[in-house]
Design a protein around this motif. Sequence first.
Motif, PDB file in Angstrom:
ATOM      1  N   GLN A 159       0.829  -1.206   0.000  1.00 53.95           N
ATOM      2  CA  GLN A 159       0.000   0.000   0.000  1.00 53.95           C
ATOM      3  C   GLN A 159       0.867   1.262   0.000  1.00 53.95           C
ATOM      4  N   ILE A 160       1.855   1.287   0.858  1.00 51.85           N
ATOM      5  CA  ILE A 160       2.743   2.457   0.926  1.00 51.85           C
ATOM      6  C   ILE A 160       3.495   2.622  -0.385  1.00 51.85           C
ATOM      7  N   LEU A 161       4.056   1.536  -0.901  1.00 55.94           N
ATOM      8  CA  LEU A 161       4.819   1.597  -2.147  1.00 55.94           C
ATOM      9  C   LEU A 161       3.946   2.055  -3.311  1.00 55.94           C
ATOM     10  N   GLY A 162       2.737   1.536  -3.410  1.00 52.97           N
ATOM     11  CA  GLY A 162       1.830   1.922  -4.479  1.00 52.97           C
ATOM     12  C   GLY A 162       1.454   3.399  -4.409  1.00 52.97           C
ATOM     13  N   ARG A 163       1.156   3.879  -3.245  1.00 55.00           N
ATOM     14  CA  ARG A 163       0.791   5.283  -3.085  1.00 55.00           C
ATOM     15  C   ARG A 163       1.970   6.198  -3.386  1.00 55.00           C
ATOM     16  N   LEU A 164       3.141   5.800  -2.924  1.00 50.85           N
ATOM     17  CA  LEU A 164       4.330   6.612  -3.220  1.00 50.85           C
ATOM     18  C   LEU A 164       4.631   6.627  -4.718  1.00 50.85           C
ATOM     19  N   THR A 165       4.462   5.487  -5.369  1.00 48.75           N
ATOM     20  CA  THR A 165       4.729   5.414  -6.814  1.00 48.75           C
ATOM     21  C   THR A 165       3.758   6.288  -7.598  1.00 48.75           C
ATOM     22  N   ILE A 166       2.481   6.174  -7.328  1.00 44.82           N
ATOM     23  CA  ILE A 166       1.488   6.988  -8.029  1.00 44.82           C
ATOM     24  C   ILE A 166       1.730   8.466  -7.768  1.00 44.82           C
TER      25      ILE A 166
ATOM     26  N   SER B 231      -1.438  21.176 -11.788  1.00 42.22           N
ATOM     27  CA  SER B 231      -2.234  20.554 -10.725  1.00 42.22           C
ATOM     28  C   SER B 231      -1.780  19.112 -10.482  1.00 42.22           C
ATOM     29  N   ALA B 232      -1.171  18.477 -11.489  1.00 40.84           N
ATOM     30  CA  ALA B 232      -0.690  17.108 -11.329  1.00 40.84           C
ATOM     31  C   ALA B 232       0.413  17.042 -10.289  1.00 40.84           C
ATOM     32  N   ALA B 233       1.314  18.024 -10.290  1.00 47.06           N
ATOM     33  CA  ALA B 233       2.400  18.045  -9.305  1.00 47.06           C
ATOM     34  C   ALA B 233       1.840  18.248  -7.906  1.00 47.06           C
ATOM     35  N   ALA B 234       0.880  19.121  -7.788  1.00 51.04           N
ATOM     36  CA  ALA B 234       0.270  19.370  -6.479  1.00 51.04           C
ATOM     37  C   ALA B 234      -0.478  18.132  -5.989  1.00 51.04           C
ATOM     38  N   ILE B 235      -1.236  17.515  -6.903  1.00 50.39           N
ATOM     39  CA  ILE B 235      -1.972  16.301  -6.522  1.00 50.39           C
ATOM     40  C   ILE B 235      -1.000  15.188  -6.138  1.00 50.39           C
ATOM     41  N   GLY B 236       0.095  15.056  -6.880  1.00 49.85           N
ATOM     42  CA  GLY B 236       1.100  14.037  -6.562  1.00 49.85           C
ATOM     43  C   GLY B 236       1.716  14.256  -5.193  1.00 49.85           C
ATOM     44  N   ALA B 237       2.055  15.524  -4.886  1.00 46.94           N
ATOM     45  CA  ALA B 237       2.648  15.831  -3.577  1.00 46.94           C
ATOM     46  C   ALA B 237       1.662  15.557  -2.454  1.00 46.94           C
ATOM     47  N   ILE B 238       0.412  15.948  -2.669  1.00 50.42           N
ATOM     48  CA  ILE B 238      -0.614  15.712  -1.646  1.00 50.42           C
ATOM     49  C   ILE B 238      -0.842  14.215  -1.471  1.00 50.42           C
ATOM     50  N   LEU B 239      -0.860  13.483  -2.570  1.00 50.70           N
ATOM     51  CA  LEU B 239      -1.055  12.040  -2.504  1.00 50.70           C
ATOM     52  C   LEU B 239       0.086  11.367  -1.743  1.00 50.70           C
ATOM     53  N   ILE B 240       1.310  11.805  -2.011  1.00 50.50           N
ATOM     54  CA  ILE B 240       2.461  11.221  -1.310  1.00 50.50           C
ATOM     55  C   ILE B 240       2.352  11.479   0.189  1.00 50.50           C
ATOM     56  N   ALA B 241       2.159  12.748   0.543  1.00 47.51           N
ATOM     57  CA  ALA B 241       2.147  13.106   1.959  1.00 47.51           C
ATOM     58  C   ALA B 241       0.859  12.668   2.649  1.00 47.51           C
ATOM     59  N   GLY B 242      -0.251  12.930   2.013  1.00 42.78           N
ATOM     60  CA  GLY B 242      -1.535  12.718   2.669  1.00 42.78           C
ATOM     61  C   GLY B 242      -1.954  11.274   2.829  1.00 42.78           C
ATOM     62  N   SER B 243      -1.635  10.438   1.883  1.00 43.70           N
ATOM     63  CA  SER B 243      -2.132   9.071   1.978  1.00 43.70           C
ATOM     64  C   SER B 243      -1.116   8.094   2.545  1.00 43.70           C
ATOM     65  N   SER B 244       0.142   8.423   2.497  1.00 42.04           N
ATOM     66  CA  SER B 244       1.140   7.510   3.037  1.00 42.04           C
ATOM     67  C   SER B 244       1.226   7.600   4.554  1.00 42.04           C
ATOM     68  N   ILE B 245       0.962   8.780   5.095  1.00 46.00           N
ATOM     69  CA  ILE B 245       1.062   8.952   6.550  1.00 46.00           C
ATOM     70  C   ILE B 245       0.030   8.094   7.286  1.00 46.00           C
ATOM     71  N   PRO B 246      -1.254   8.113   6.905  1.00 42.41           N
ATOM     72  CA  PRO B 246      -2.192   7.235   7.617  1.00 42.41           C
ATOM     73  C   PRO B 246      -1.853   5.752   7.494  1.00 42.41           C
ATOM     74  N   VAL B 247      -1.342   5.351   6.341  1.00 43.93           N
ATOM     75  CA  VAL B 247      -0.947   3.946   6.172  1.00 43.93           C
ATOM     76  C   VAL B 247       0.217   3.623   7.105  1.00 43.93           C
TER      77      VAL B 247
END
Length: 157
Positions: A53-60, A75-91
Amino acid sequence: MALIECPECRREVSSSALTCPACGFPNATGTRSQPDRAVVRRKRQERAKLALQILGRLTIGAVLFGVGVGEEESSAAAIGAILIAGSSIPVWIRARTGQLGIGSAVGFEERVATMEQRHRAQMEELAQMQADQVADLEERVDFAERLLAKQRDQIKP
């Protein structure tokens, strides 16, 4: 009595303790039960799932961030940064609480089994102490009866 480090929670525990008072992990000097293979297998599966899960979220997130870096106000760069930080931390937090046995059913089952084992050991220890005390009292009563009989024999002319 020396202090040793608990391998589970890393707190200092007395070497004479049967289990760690903080987490219930059996002390190495006492009897140590072998972990159940099914429990070990489930833990490994949980760790692998969390790692994927962590690896997949970091890759995307990295791909989105990389796609949007070259463009201005992407917006892709912003979404990517938010996805990296926002979804990996709860996991990561979920993985960490699973390691601590807080949020995982496997950790709960292990703690219950450890507590049951500790309870059985304490009950056996109490039963042995009670048997020792009864035997000591029986010896004292026997001694008192012999002493009383001896004094009665001395009083009789």
